[in-house]
Design a protein around this motif. Structure first.
Motif, PDB file in Angstrom:
ATOM      1  N   MET A 147     -40.365  59.807 -34.150  1.00  0.00           N
ATOM      2  CA  MET A 147     -39.310  60.794 -33.948  1.00  0.00           C
ATOM      3  C   MET A 147     -37.930  60.134 -33.908  1.00  0.00           C
ATOM      4  O   MET A 147     -36.969  60.636 -34.495  1.00  0.00           O
ATOM      5  CB  MET A 147     -39.554  61.563 -32.648  1.00  0.00           C
ATOM      6  CG  MET A 147     -40.797  62.442 -32.658  1.00  0.00           C
ATOM      7  SD  MET A 147     -40.690  63.758 -33.885  1.00  0.00           S
ATOM      8  CE  MET A 147     -42.252  64.587 -33.584  1.00  0.00           C
ATOM      9  N   LEU A 148     -37.832  59.002 -33.235  1.00  0.00           N
ATOM     10  CA  LEU A 148     -36.539  58.313 -33.168  1.00  0.00           C
ATOM     11  C   LEU A 148     -36.128  57.773 -34.531  1.00  0.00           C
ATOM     12  O   LEU A 148     -34.943  57.825 -34.908  1.00  0.00           O
ATOM     13  CB  LEU A 148     -36.614  57.173 -32.143  1.00  0.00           C
ATOM     14  CG  LEU A 148     -36.740  57.619 -30.674  1.00  0.00           C
ATOM     15  CD1 LEU A 148     -36.863  56.406 -29.760  1.00  0.00           C
ATOM     16  CD2 LEU A 148     -35.542  58.479 -30.255  1.00  0.00           C
TER      17      LEU A 148
ATOM     18  N   GLY B 215     -27.953  69.086 -35.183  1.00  0.00           N
ATOM     19  CA  GLY B 215     -28.857  69.716 -34.228  1.00  0.00           C
ATOM     20  C   GLY B 215     -30.247  69.109 -34.325  1.00  0.00           C
ATOM     21  O   GLY B 215     -30.907  68.854 -33.313  1.00  0.00           O
ATOM     22  N   GLY B 216     -30.680  68.840 -35.552  1.00  0.00           N
ATOM     23  CA  GLY B 216     -31.970  68.194 -35.759  1.00  0.00           C
ATOM     24  C   GLY B 216     -32.007  66.785 -35.216  1.00  0.00           C
ATOM     25  O   GLY B 216     -33.013  66.356 -34.625  1.00  0.00           O
TER      26      GLY B 216
ATOM     27  N   TRP C 147     -37.392  74.732 -37.645  1.00  0.00           N
ATOM     28  CA  TRP C 147     -36.120  75.333 -38.048  1.00  0.00           C
ATOM     29  C   TRP C 147     -34.903  74.475 -37.725  1.00  0.00           C
ATOM     30  O   TRP C 147     -33.804  74.752 -38.229  1.00  0.00           O
ATOM     31  CB  TRP C 147     -35.990  76.711 -37.419  1.00  0.00           C
ATOM     32  CG  TRP C 147     -37.020  77.666 -37.947  1.00  0.00           C
ATOM     33  CD1 TRP C 147     -38.247  77.916 -37.411  1.00  0.00           C
ATOM     34  CD2 TRP C 147     -36.951  78.447 -39.146  1.00  0.00           C
ATOM     35  NE1 TRP C 147     -38.945  78.813 -38.184  1.00  0.00           N
ATOM     36  CE2 TRP C 147     -38.175  79.161 -39.249  1.00  0.00           C
ATOM     37  CE3 TRP C 147     -35.974  78.612 -40.121  1.00  0.00           C
ATOM     38  CZ2 TRP C 147     -38.427  80.024 -40.316  1.00  0.00           C
ATOM     39  CZ3 TRP C 147     -36.229  79.487 -41.177  1.00  0.00           C
ATOM     40  CH2 TRP C 147     -37.437  80.176 -41.269  1.00  0.00           C
ATOM     41  N   LEU C 148     -35.057  73.448 -36.885  1.00  0.00           N
ATOM     42  CA  LEU C 148     -33.941  72.526 -36.617  1.00  0.00           C
ATOM     43  C   LEU C 148     -34.093  71.215 -37.377  1.00  0.00           C
ATOM     44  O   LEU C 148     -33.369  70.267 -37.116  1.00  0.00           O
ATOM     45  CB  LEU C 148     -33.844  72.235 -35.108  1.00  0.00           C
ATOM     46  CG  LEU C 148     -33.388  73.393 -34.217  1.00  0.00           C
ATOM     47  CD1 LEU C 148     -33.326  72.942 -32.764  1.00  0.00           C
ATOM     48  CD2 LEU C 148     -32.037  73.933 -34.670  1.00  0.00           C
ATOM     49  N   ASN C 149     -35.021  71.183 -38.311  1.00  0.00           N
ATOM     50  CA  ASN C 149     -35.265  69.960 -39.080  1.00  0.00           C
ATOM     51  C   ASN C 149     -34.776  70.153 -40.521  1.00  0.00           C
ATOM     52  O   ASN C 149     -35.441  70.827 -41.321  1.00  0.00           O
ATOM     53  CB  ASN C 149     -36.760  69.634 -39.071  1.00  0.00           C
ATOM     54  CG  ASN C 149     -37.064  68.317 -39.757  1.00  0.00           C
ATOM     55  OD1 ASN C 149     -36.170  67.655 -40.271  1.00  0.00           O
ATOM     56  ND2 ASN C 149     -38.321  67.937 -39.777  1.00  0.00           N
ATOM     57  N   PRO C 150     -33.631  69.575 -40.878  1.00  0.00           N
ATOM     58  CA  PRO C 150     -33.091  69.760 -42.233  1.00  0.00           C
ATOM     59  C   PRO C 150     -34.029  69.293 -43.335  1.00  0.00           C
ATOM     60  O   PRO C 150     -33.974  69.803 -44.452  1.00  0.00           O
ATOM     61  CB  PRO C 150     -31.807  68.909 -42.205  1.00  0.00           C
ATOM     62  CG  PRO C 150     -31.420  68.865 -40.770  1.00  0.00           C
ATOM     63  CD  PRO C 150     -32.715  68.812 -40.021  1.00  0.00           C
ATOM     64  N   HIS C 151     -34.896  68.316 -43.035  1.00  0.00           N
ATOM     65  CA  HIS C 151     -35.824  67.849 -44.056  1.00  0.00           C
ATOM     66  C   HIS C 151     -36.766  68.959 -44.509  1.00  0.00           C
ATOM     67  O   HIS C 151     -37.220  68.976 -45.659  1.00  0.00           O
ATOM     68  CB  HIS C 151     -36.631  66.653 -43.538  1.00  0.00           C
ATOM     69  CG  HIS C 151     -35.840  65.387 -43.492  1.00  0.00           C
ATOM     70  ND1 HIS C 151     -35.298  64.818 -44.622  1.00  0.00           N
ATOM     71  CD2 HIS C 151     -35.477  64.586 -42.466  1.00  0.00           C
ATOM     72  CE1 HIS C 151     -34.644  63.704 -44.293  1.00  0.00           C
ATOM     73  NE2 HIS C 151     -34.738  63.553 -42.988  1.00  0.00           N
ATOM     74  N   VAL C 152     -37.068  69.892 -43.605  1.00  0.00           N
ATOM     75  CA  VAL C 152     -37.915  71.021 -43.975  1.00  0.00           C
ATOM     76  C   VAL C 152     -37.207  71.877 -45.019  1.00  0.00           C
ATOM     77  O   VAL C 152     -37.804  72.316 -46.001  1.00  0.00           O
ATOM     78  CB  VAL C 152     -38.268  71.867 -42.737  1.00  0.00           C
ATOM     79  CG1 VAL C 152     -39.007  73.140 -43.146  1.00  0.00           C
ATOM     80  CG2 VAL C 152     -39.117  71.061 -41.772  1.00  0.00           C
TER      81      VAL C 152
ATOM     82  N   LEU D  91     -32.113  60.781 -40.374  1.00  0.00           N
ATOM     83  CA  LEU D  91     -31.403  62.044 -40.592  1.00  0.00           C
ATOM     84  C   LEU D  91     -29.906  61.878 -40.333  1.00  0.00           C
ATOM     85  O   LEU D  91     -29.079  62.431 -41.063  1.00  0.00           O
ATOM     86  CB  LEU D  91     -31.983  63.124 -39.685  1.00  0.00           C
ATOM     87  CG  LEU D  91     -31.435  64.547 -39.847  1.00  0.00           C
ATOM     88  CD1 LEU D  91     -31.595  65.022 -41.278  1.00  0.00           C
ATOM     89  CD2 LEU D  91     -32.145  65.486 -38.891  1.00  0.00           C
ATOM     90  N   ALA D  92     -29.559  61.109 -39.304  1.00  0.00           N
ATOM     91  CA  ALA D  92     -28.150  60.890 -38.981  1.00  0.00           C
ATOM     92  C   ALA D  92     -27.433  60.137 -40.103  1.00  0.00           C
ATOM     93  O   ALA D  92     -26.223  60.313 -40.317  1.00  0.00           O
ATOM     94  CB  ALA D  92     -28.019  60.117 -37.679  1.00  0.00           C
ATOM     95  N   ARG D  93     -28.165  59.330 -40.852  1.00  0.00           N
ATOM     96  CA  ARG D  93     -27.573  58.528 -41.918  1.00  0.00           C
ATOM     97  C   ARG D  93     -27.704  59.178 -43.284  1.00  0.00           C
ATOM     98  O   ARG D  93     -27.275  58.613 -44.283  1.00  0.00           O
ATOM     99  CB  ARG D  93     -28.249  57.148 -41.957  1.00  0.00           C
ATOM    100  CG  ARG D  93     -28.082  56.364 -40.652  1.00  0.00           C
ATOM    101  CD  ARG D  93     -28.856  55.049 -40.709  1.00  0.00           C
ATOM    102  NE  ARG D  93     -28.357  54.182 -41.747  1.00  0.00           N
ATOM    103  CZ  ARG D  93     -28.876  52.974 -42.034  1.00  0.00           C
ATOM    104  NH1 ARG D  93     -29.922  52.536 -41.349  1.00  0.00           N
ATOM    105  NH2 ARG D  93     -28.357  52.238 -43.002  1.00  0.00           N
ATOM    106  N   THR D  94     -28.282  60.379 -43.319  1.00  0.00           N
ATOM    107  CA  THR D  94     -28.498  61.066 -44.591  1.00  0.00           C
ATOM    108  C   THR D  94     -27.367  62.039 -44.884  1.00  0.00           C
ATOM    109  O   THR D  94     -26.975  62.824 -44.030  1.00  0.00           O
ATOM    110  CB  THR D  94     -29.833  61.849 -44.562  1.00  0.00           C
ATOM    111  OG1 THR D  94     -30.901  60.946 -44.337  1.00  0.00           O
ATOM    112  CG2 THR D  94     -30.068  62.563 -45.892  1.00  0.00           C
TER     113      THR D  94
END
Length: 214
Positions: free
Chosen positions: A201-202, A86-87, A130-135, A208-211
């Motif tokens: 952002m990109l 989602g993030g 809230w949609l950012n897993p890094h947070v 994030l997609a590769r984490t």
């Protein structure tokens, strides 16, 4: 006698300072939240609402981590994956829209004047948090883990220090950028800013997609 009386206060002060420094070390970096707060500050658009949401969200997540929620979150691998993708989707869309603004002068003029509804700013700030897993990784998991190295009472002071660090940063970023509005008084400056935000952002979406959050 005096030393024994001062020991709890000294331990609390040390834990608070540790939390403040650790929290600032994590948050002072280029990220989705920071980029949005910076842009809103420069646009003088709903800065108070955006800063308040970022502060309140960080406070809730930090204290959740201090309370030990991080251990439960780590066991819910499926939930982390849902939030992760989602993030990725949200950051990618946000980045593309920023690049679109940079390529359209008519949109830039609206951005320069601080256009945009309060509702849209609030929803964007909520989503970027809230949609950012890094947070979650920084607040609930990492700060929560560091808090466990403190004493049973000192960990709450550590959490308070981390929340204070978040407050110092977001207030300084949002209202500092607000005062620097004249630096971006020309549409060309906004074009460069939006292009940079779009690229950031990109890149965050790709990272994030590769984490692996598992």
């Amino acid at each position: 006698m005096l030393a024994s009386l001062l020991a709890p206060a000294t331990a609390a002060a040390t834990a608070t300072l540790t939390g403040l420094v650790t929290g600032l070390a994590l948050i002072v970096a280029i990220g989705a939240q920071n980029a949005f707060v910076l842009r809103q500050g420069l646009a003088r658009a709903h800065v108070g609402a955006v800063v308040a949401i970022c502060l309140a969200s960080d406070a809730v997540l930090i204290m959740a981590g201090v309370a030990g929620v991080g251990a439960l979150v780590q066991q819910a691998g499926w939930l982390l994956e849902v939030v992760r993708w989602g993030g990725v989707a949200f950051l990618a869309v946000f980045g593309l829209l920023s690049l679109r603004r940079a390529a359209r002068p008519d949109v830039l003029r609206a951005a320069e004047s601080g256009a945009g509804t309060r509702r849209r700013a609030v929803l964007t700030a909520l989503a970027l948090t809230w949609l950012n897993p890094h947070v979650y990784l920084d607040t609930v998991l990492f700060l929560g883990s560091v808090a466990t190295t403190q004493g049973p009472d000192e960990r709450w002071w550590f959490g308070l220090g981390a929340v204070l660090g978040s407050a110092v940063w977001f207030l300084g970023l949002g209202y500092g950028a607000h005062r620097a509005h004249r630096l971006l008084s020309r549409p060309r400056s906004w074009q460069v800013l939006d292009a940079l935000i779009g690229v950031v952002m990109l890149l965050l979406a790709v990272t994030l997609a590769r984490t692996d959050l598992g």
